[in-house]
Design an enzyme around this catalytic site. Structure first.
Site, PDB file in Angstrom:
ATOM      1  CG  ASP A 192      35.721  -9.625  21.865  1.00 45.22           C
ATOM      2  OD1 ASP A 192      36.644 -10.695  21.246  1.00 45.22           O
ATOM      3  OD2 ASP A 192      36.162  -9.075  22.529  1.00 45.22           O
ATOM      4  CE  LYS A 198      43.688 -11.713  26.070  1.00 41.04           C
ATOM      5  NZ  LYS A 198      42.314 -11.203  26.106  1.00 41.04           N
ATOM      6  NE  ARG A 210      49.059   8.996  14.334  1.00 42.25           N
ATOM      7  CZ  ARG A 210      48.983   9.928  13.567  1.00 42.25           C
ATOM      8  NH1 ARG A 210      47.911   9.843  12.801  1.00 42.25           N
ATOM      9  NH2 ARG A 210      49.689  11.004  13.610  1.00 42.25           N
ATOM     10  CE1 TYR A 266      39.913  -9.462  29.435  1.00 38.59           C
ATOM     11  CE2 TYR A 266      39.539  -7.351  28.638  1.00 38.59           C
ATOM     12  CZ  TYR A 266      40.242  -8.194  29.261  1.00 38.59           C
ATOM     13  OH  TYR A 266      41.610  -8.112  29.530  1.00 38.59           O
TER      14      TYR A 266
END
Ligand SMILES: *Cc1c(COP(=O)(O)O)cnc(C)c1O
Length: 370
Positions: free
Chosen positions: A172, A197, A48, A100
């Site tokens: 973003d 994306k 992690r 978004y």
């Protein structure tokens, strides 16, 4: 496009494993790493916190966005959620109205419960941004071009306003990718990506990224990334890295196809408006009537009616009931996401095939609805 970025992308991960000389970065599934001795570390302790495969990906992302640190997350939403760990109850963030839908949902349905408030503004007017500020404002967050109306926000101008007020700017950069735009170079503090994306590009991996500017901010975000734990798995890190190797080639074709299609749609009577910022592979358009939408979508053969964007395959999305369904109808329609609007993620298929598919579907849409 810049030559160096093409090289960074193509060479990503090559010979990062000195023991073997592997050209494709090995996938380190190991969650735990042996300590050479007391108080010693190979740089990897627990997956992690850091994973060798993920680190190669993060270094590539950092270089591409010219940041000081990069953090791969389990999704774009996880990346945004992690970054908002920077804020506390009572603080406010100014956000572009064009957003978004999932981000809007995270803000309104999750983060407001923690006492963070959001103020929505039209950030295409950087001067107006200043009038929205209060002593509670701690950051500005936007996408550019914004989703789904494709309006560009001037990053440098917004960054100047943020600097003046001593607050952070978060951008973003999912739609343009680091190839078309580097927000950190224009004064932003943090860049977010939905790697699902364009970066991944093949509709086969869910991923997100945070890239930070400045040592102190990088330290804090590293702490949040590890502390919250929404980190990207080794396998998905490899998939994203593998997809990114061709990002520069894909973007070129996405853009070339989008330019052709924007021009084609402009010339059609069935289309009322085309929204294309002149760069990248995303465009939106409005049919002349809402009643044309169902038959238009049904008639498409090559282009897929599906949610998401940035993959090699062409996708058309209906924001009103898909990506932006969580935004109240009145708000949505008021700023232009109406029932006639379709969003097109132009793929890298042959552009004449795409034009033919659209042309046939447009004819069908008026035939059926009249
Ligand atoms: C898809 C998307 C997100 C969310 O990313 P996920 O990987 O789906 O969690 C955030 N911002 C933009 C602009 C997006 O298109």
């Amino acid at each position: 496009m810049v030559h160096e970025r093409a090289t960074i992308l193509t060479q990503a991960g090559n010979r990062t494993d000195p023991g073997t000389g592997a050209v494709s970065t090995p996938v380190y599934f190991s969650t735990s790493y042996a300590h050479p001795g007391l108080g010693e570390s190979t740089g990897f302790d627990y997956t992690r916190t850091a994973n060798p495969t993920r680190s190669v990906l993060e270094e590539t992302l950092r270089e591409l966005e010219k940041g000081d640190g990069a953090f791969a997350c389990s999704s774009g939403m996880a990346a945004i959620h992690t970054v908002f760990g920077l804020f506390r109850s009572g603080e406010e963030v100014i956000v572009s109205r064009d957003l978004y839908g999932g981000t809007y949902r995270l803000f309104e349905e999750v983060l407001t419960r923690y006492g963070i408030t959001f103020r929505y503004a039209d950030l295409t007017d950087a001067a107006a941004l200043e009038s929205e500020m209060s002593e509670r404002t701690k950051a500005v967050f936007f996408e550019t071009p914004a989703n789904p109306l494709m309006k560009e926000v001037n990053i440098s101008k917004c960054a100047a306003v943020c600097k003046k007020h001593g607050i952070r700017l978060i951008v973003d950069n999912t739609f343009y990718t680091p190839l078309l735009q580097n927000p950190l170079e224009e004064g932003a503090d943090i860049v977010i990506h939905s790697g699902t994306k364009y970066l991944g590009g093949h509709n086969d991996v869910l991923a997100g990224a945070i890239i930070t500017k400045g040592e102190e901010l990088t330290r804090i975000v590293r702490h949040l990334h590890n502390g919250i734990g929404a980190t990207l798995s080794a396998m998905d890190s490899w998939l994203l890295l593998r997809g990114m190797k061709t990002l520069h080639l894909r973007m070129k074709q996405h853009e070339e196809n989008a330019e052709t299609i924007a021009e084609f749609l402009e010339g059609r009577d069935e289309v009322r408006e085309v929204l294309y910022p002149g760069r990248g592979g995303m465009l939106s358009f409005r049919l002349t009537g809402e009643e044309q939408v169902p038959s238009f979508l049904e008639a498409l053969n090559i282009i897929t009616f599906a949610e998401s964007l940035g993959g090699v395959e062409s996708f058309i999305t209906y924001p009103a009931t898909q990506t932006h369904a969580d935004i109240p109808e009145e708000t949505r329609v008021e700023y232009g996401v109406d029932g006639c609007l379709l969003r097109f993620s132009v793929g890298i298929e042959d552009k004449n095939d795409l034009v033919d598919d659209l042309g046939a579907a447009l004819l069908q849409s008026v035939r059926k609805s009249t």
